[in-house]
Design an enzyme around this catalytic site. Structure first.
Site, short mmCIF file in Angstrom:
data_model
loop_
_atom_site.label_atom_id
_atom_site.label_comp_id
_atom_site.label_asym_id
_atom_site.label_seq_id
_atom_site.Cartn_x
_atom_site.Cartn_y
_atom_site.Cartn_z
N ASP A 148 -45.28 17.19 -1.28
CA ASP A 148 -46.51 15.55 -1.86
C ASP A 148 -45.58 14.47 -0.20
OD1 ASP A 148 -43.43 15.53 -2.45
OD2 ASP A 148 -44.15 16.51 -4.27
N ASP A 175 -44.38 10.79 -0.80
CA ASP A 175 -43.87 9.39 -1.30
C ASP A 175 -44.33 7.95 -0.56
OD1 ASP A 175 -43.16 11.00 -3.86
OD2 ASP A 175 -41.20 11.63 -1.89
N ASP A 222 -30.50 9.66 -0.47
CA ASP A 222 -29.41 11.08 -0.41
C ASP A 222 -29.04 11.27 0.66
OD1 ASP A 222 -31.79 11.73 -1.17
OD2 ASP A 222 -31.71 12.90 -1.82
P1 ATP Z 1 -39.34 17.49 -1.78
O1 ATP Z 1 -40.40 16.29 -2.30
O2 ATP Z 1 -40.10 18.53 -0.75
O3 ATP Z 1 -38.70 18.51 -2.81
P2 ATP Z 1 -38.18 14.95 -1.12
O4 ATP Z 1 -36.88 14.74 0.03
O5 ATP Z 1 -39.30 14.25 -1.05
O6 ATP Z 1 -38.30 16.58 -0.94
P3 ATP Z 1 -38.32 14.24 -4.12
O7 ATP Z 1 -37.88 14.12 -5.03
O8 ATP Z 1 -39.59 14.15 -3.74
O9 ATP Z 1 -37.36 14.51 -2.47
O10 ATP Z 1 -37.33 12.37 -3.62
C1 ATP Z 1 -38.19 11.98 -2.79
C2 ATP Z 1 -37.37 10.93 -1.72
O11 ATP Z 1 -36.40 9.88 -2.79
C3 ATP Z 1 -35.89 11.94 -1.17
O12 ATP Z 1 -36.34 12.47 0.14
C4 ATP Z 1 -34.38 10.93 -0.77
O13 ATP Z 1 -34.41 9.47 -0.20
C5 ATP Z 1 -34.56 9.81 -2.55
N1 ATP Z 1 -34.23 10.34 -3.41
C6 ATP Z 1 -34.68 11.46 -4.08
N2 ATP Z 1 -33.47 11.75 -5.48
C7 ATP Z 1 -32.61 11.45 -4.85
C8 ATP Z 1 -31.56 10.82 -5.93
N3 ATP Z 1 -31.10 11.77 -7.11
N4 ATP Z 1 -30.82 10.17 -5.11
C9 ATP Z 1 -30.57 9.21 -3.75
N5 ATP Z 1 -31.87 9.70 -3.55
C10 ATP Z 1 -32.94 10.46 -3.73
MG MG Z 2 -41.25 14.39 -2.35
#
Ligand code: ATP
Ligand code: MG
Length: 451
Positions: A72, A74, A152
């Protein structure tokens, strides 16, 4: 992947926390504006038209650089959730600990997050910490630089601007993509104390991307794994789904165990896995192999089946103890299931819509061997039959001897009415039940005794 990381190393910086980003203009990276989903591109454009800053950020940028298909998209912006919401017809503010906006465009949902600051103490605005340093609320807004440093991992702090096709790397994420490693931004211990779920995220990304966990980050996980105990069970259920139902369940499971995180999630299961050659470990591994396989081939997977498998070793143990104490098998199973689930929901909140089917899958393990008379016909018509049957196959696949019970049910399902009746008749007098070891009895063929 390398082709996507052209020429940025010339101005590589050593610190992972930077105030000035590496800026890669078109031609210096291989993301194309067309790689961005229509929804995310629209959200960025609308926000900018209203005078806000907006970027595509996080996992989708990382995945595009790795030639993976983003799950997805963001968007990060300097508009507050209250400013974002009225700009879109279908938008909803969600979350309390972390307020974001879900914007629906066509069939797509774009998560829009306001830039947040990385604060070090309770600031009386939007942040709140527990005594252990855990962030209980994180709604202090900031600028893009602050936003990057509160993310993160370095590889998740990449921002892409589709309008001018520019990539901004704030924390040396490109270096770590190149090195195929996962590194926390800032001090690992502080960052994991702020949010212990980041340890699960580290393992999840390492498994999904096949990345190594950088040594300082890895050390901090080993040390702080027990902090997961402080995370609300409802949040851990969401994480559980991402960990185990994203197609890399087995690799994730192995890393979780390696870092001592699995025991925090499934404290009742972990002790059963310690015997490398034992049935429980084979069984759980096989369940994860099958789940990964199903996801790869676009088959449906249900959390209930996987949870039933992950908790089967302790349920079986408890059931056997109760039976040894004189409880009849169905009652022993029922009590064992109740006990194991009630302890488990203290760690991971399993909604009833999953715990009920789990119990039914377990009950079918007692019922599927009993196929006599009209029972087989009835069993096969139960809504949970398929899951119960798959569970039998899984047990056999993992090495349990069930007298070819799975094969029998496979044939039964394929057979016509006449053949089905013949199959039940052929079972003989004990209805296909496993012969008891203690009191072996020879029954005459055709004995119609049912159990
Ligand atoms: P995926 O969607 O493929 O699981 P993602 O990296 O996009 O991976 P998401 O949970 O959608 O993960 O979060 C989007 C972004 O928000 C992350 O890439 C990160 O930069 C930030 N993020 C999410 N959760 C946290 C957290 N617990 N602490 C710090 N930053 C976070
Ligand atoms: Mg994501």
């Amino acid at each position: 992947m390398l082709k996507k990381l052209i020429r940025f190393f010339s101005n590589n910086k050593t610190e992972e926390q930077t105030s000035e980003p590496h800026t890669l203009s078109p031609g210096e990276h291989a993301i194309k504006p067309g790689d961005i989903s229509k929804g995310a591109a629209t959200v960025v454009r609308v926000l900018e038209e209203k005078g806000f800053q907006a970027y595509v950020v996080g996992g989708c940028v990382r995945d595009l650089l790795l030639d993976l298909h983003p799950k997805d998209f963001d968007v990060a912006t300097n508009a507050t959730p209250e400013e974002v919401k009225p700009l879109f017809r279908r938008a909803r503010i969600i979350g309390r600990r972390f307020r974001i906006v879900h914007v629906h465009i066509g069939r797509e949902m774009v998560e829009v997050t306001t830039f947040r600051a990385n604060h070090t103490e309770d600031d009386g605005r939007g942040a709140l910490r527990s005594d252990e340093g855990r962030l209980l609320r994180d709604n202090t807004y900031g600028d893009i630089t602050e936003d990057a440093s509160r993310r993160d991992f370095t590889i998740n702090a990449l921002y892409y601007h589709p309008g001018d096709n520019t990539l901004f790397d704030y924390a040396n994420g490109l270096r770590d993509i190149e090195k195929r490693q996962l590194r926390v931004i800032g001090d690992p211990e502080t960052r994991f104390r702020e949010d212990p779920v980041r340890m699960l995220r580290a393992v999840r990304f390492a498994a999904k991307l096949g990345f190594a966990i950088e040594p300082d980050t890895a050390r901090a996980i080993h040390q702080l794994a027990p902090l997961l105990a402080d995370i609300p069970p409802a949040r851990l259920f969401d994480e559980f789904l991402k960990l185990f139902l994203s197609g890399h369940g087995l690799a994730t499971f192995n890393l979780l165990r390696q870092y001592g995180l699995f025991a925090s999630l499934f404290p009742q299961t972990e002790p059963h896995l310690e015997d490398q050659e034992g049935f429980a470990l084979h069984f759980v591994e096989q369940a994860l192999i099958n789940t990964d396989q199903r996801i790869r081939t676009n088959k449906r997977v249900t959390p209930a089946f996987l949870l039933a498998a992950l908790l089967w070793p302790p349920v079986e143990e408890r059931r056997r103890e109760l039976e040894a104490g004189g409880e009849p098998p169905p009652i022993a199973l029922n009590k064992a299931a109740g006990k194991i689930i009630s302890v488990q929901v203290g760690r991971i909140a399993i909604p009833r819509r999953f715990s009920q089917p789990m119990r039914e899958i377990w009950e079918l393990q007692l019922r599927l061997p009993k196929r006599h008379g009209k029972r087989a016909e009835h069993l096969v018509s139960l809504p949970r039959f398929r899951a119960g049957y798959d569970f039998v196959l899984l047990r056999e696949q993992a090495g349990e001897n069930l007298d070819d019970l799975g094969l029998w049910w496979t044939r039964y399902q394929e057979a016509d009415e006449e053949k089905r009746q013949a199959m039940v008749r052929e079972l003989g007098g004990n209805g296909g039940r496993k012969k008891r070891r203690r009191r072996p009895r020879k029954k005459p063929a055709g004995d119609t005794q049912t159990q």
